[in-house]
Design an enzyme around this catalytic site. Sequence first.
Site, PDB file in Angstrom:
ATOM      1  N   ASP A 133       0.814  -1.217   0.000  1.00  0.00           N
ATOM      2  CA  ASP A 133       0.000   0.000   0.000  1.00  0.00           C
ATOM      3  C   ASP A 133       0.853   1.275   0.000  1.00  0.00           C
ATOM      4  OD1 ASP A 133      -1.980  -1.891   0.311  1.00  0.00           O
ATOM      5  OD2 ASP A 133      -2.200  -1.556   2.464  1.00  0.00           O
TER       6      ASP A 133
ATOM      7  N   MET B  43      -5.300  -3.132  -5.393  1.00  0.00           N
ATOM      8  CA  MET B  43      -5.283  -3.005  -3.929  1.00  0.00           C
ATOM      9  C   MET B  43      -4.670  -1.666  -3.509  1.00  0.00           C
ATOM     10  SD  MET B  43      -4.248  -6.713  -2.415  1.00  0.00           S
ATOM     11  CE  MET B  43      -5.486  -7.966  -2.133  1.00  0.00           C
TER      12      MET B  43
HETATM   13  O1  F6P Z   1      -2.381  -4.061   3.227  1.00  0.00           O
HETATM   14  C1  F6P Z   1      -2.076  -4.905   2.165  1.00  0.00           C
HETATM   15  C2  F6P Z   1      -3.316  -5.406   1.493  1.00  0.00           C
HETATM   16  O2  F6P Z   1      -2.944  -6.224   0.402  1.00  0.00           O
HETATM   17  C3  F6P Z   1      -4.293  -4.332   1.043  1.00  0.00           C
HETATM   18  O3  F6P Z   1      -3.880  -3.676  -0.141  1.00  0.00           O
HETATM   19  C4  F6P Z   1      -5.569  -5.116   0.925  1.00  0.00           C
HETATM   20  O4  F6P Z   1      -6.687  -4.277   1.098  1.00  0.00           O
HETATM   21  C5  F6P Z   1      -5.460  -6.105   2.055  1.00  0.00           C
HETATM   22  O5  F6P Z   1      -4.084  -6.189   2.388  1.00  0.00           O
HETATM   23  C6  F6P Z   1      -5.972  -7.484   1.752  1.00  0.00           C
HETATM   24  O6  F6P Z   1      -5.905  -8.239   2.914  1.00  0.00           O
HETATM   25  P1  F6P Z   1      -6.107  -9.812   2.991  1.00  0.00           P
HETATM   26  O7  F6P Z   1      -4.802 -10.437   2.575  1.00  0.00           O
HETATM   27  O8  F6P Z   1      -6.424 -10.055   4.406  1.00  0.00           O
HETATM   28  O9  F6P Z   1      -7.193 -10.172   2.047  1.00  0.00           O
END
Ligand code: F6P
Length: 361
Positions: free
Chosen positions: A143, A185
Site C-alpha cells: 500500500d 489493492m
Molecule cells: O495491506 C495490504 C493489502 O494487500 C491491502 O492492499 C488489501 O486491502 C489487504 O491487504 C488485503 O488483505 P487480505 O490479505 O487479508 O485479504
Amino acid sequence: MGDKKRIGILTSGGDCSGLNAVIRAIVRRAVGHYGWQALGIHEGTMGLLRRPVDYEELTLKIFTGNVLRMGGTILGTTSTGDPFAFPMPDGSEADRSQEVIAGYHELGLEALIVVGGDGSLRILERLAEQGDLRIVAIPKTIDNDVGFTETCVGYNTAVYVATEALDRLQPTAASHSRVIILEVMGRDAGHIALSAGIAGGADVILIPEIPYAIEKVAAKIESLREKGRNHALVVAAESIKTEAGVTVGVKDESGNVRYGGIGHYLGERIAELTGAQTRVTVLGHLQRGGTPTPRDRLIGSAFGVRAVDLVAQGKFGQMVAWQDRRVVEVPIKEVLAHPRSVDPHGSIVETARGLGISLGD
Ligand code: F6P
C-alpha cells in the site's frame, strides 16, 4: 544457545514480495558480520504467543541462493492476530499482550526486528512500550502508506504487477472495443492505482484521495470516442466508494471491511452511462506474490542491513526509511503519527493530469 548476542526477526501483517530479501540481509549482517544468533519467529506475534515459543534459528546455510528471489515470507505471517484484541474460539476478543511480551523475554533477545506495515507497527510499538521490548522496524506494504519513507518493501513489485496487467488488458480492450476496469489493492491509499495507472497508460484513474463523479468518468470515455479511440482503460483503487458513499467489500472476522468489488460497480455504471461494453479485472493478491523486483530486493537488503546496525548501536524504537536515495532512521512514534496517502497536489497527480488522464473530478 550460548552467550552470543541474540536478535529476533518477525514478519507481520499482509505478506508482499521482498520480505525474504529483508530476512536474508538481516541474517547476513547479524550472523555473518556481527557473529550474533538470529531467531526467526514464526507467523508474526503468533510465534511469541505460542508455548513453547515458535521460532527457528536462522543460519547462513538457509540462504543458499534462491531465498532472495522468492515471494512470500519464509517465516510466515499473520494479519488477524492482534494480541490486544485476540479473536478467541467462542467469538470473543481477549487481551493476550502479556503472553506475547513474556514470549519475547523468554527468548533473551537483545532486540527484535519487526517487518511490518502501519497496523503491525502500531501493535508492536504498543507492546514495546508496555513490555519493555527493544524493537527496530522495517516498513513493508504494497500500500506504500507508511510515513517518512518514500517506499516500502513490496510496493514496487505491486506496481510492476498492476502495470503488467494493464499491458495485457490494453490489447484485448482494443480488439473488442471495450472499456476495461482494473481494480487494484492499496487499502485507503491510491499509490498503486496512481503509479501503475500512469505507467500502464490508463485513461482514468480513481483514487480515494480525490473524490470522483461517475459522469466525469463517462465524459472522458465519450471524449476518447470522439477522438477516434475505440477502447479505454480505467484503474480503480479498491477503497473508492460508490456514488452514494458506500464502501464495497466484505466484513472479516474482526468486523473490519476487506475491500473488493468496486470495479464491478464501476463497470455497470460506465456501461449504463456510455453504452460501452465493459469488463472488470480485480487483480487481488497477484499484487502481493511472486518474484520481487530488483528495487524491492535492493531496498529490502538496505533496510535489513541498517536495521541490524541500529541494533548494534543500541538505537531502538526506530524505523528504517528510504529518503533521498539513502537509508535513514525515524522514531516509530513519529511514523505512526503521519501516515502517507497520495498528495492530491503532488508531482505524481500533476503528472497524471498533465498527461490528460482523468481523475474523475
Ligand atoms: O495491506 C495490504 C493489502 O494487500 C491491502 O492492499 C488489501 O486491502 C489487504 O491487504 C488485503 O488483505 P487480505 O490479505 O487479508 O485479504
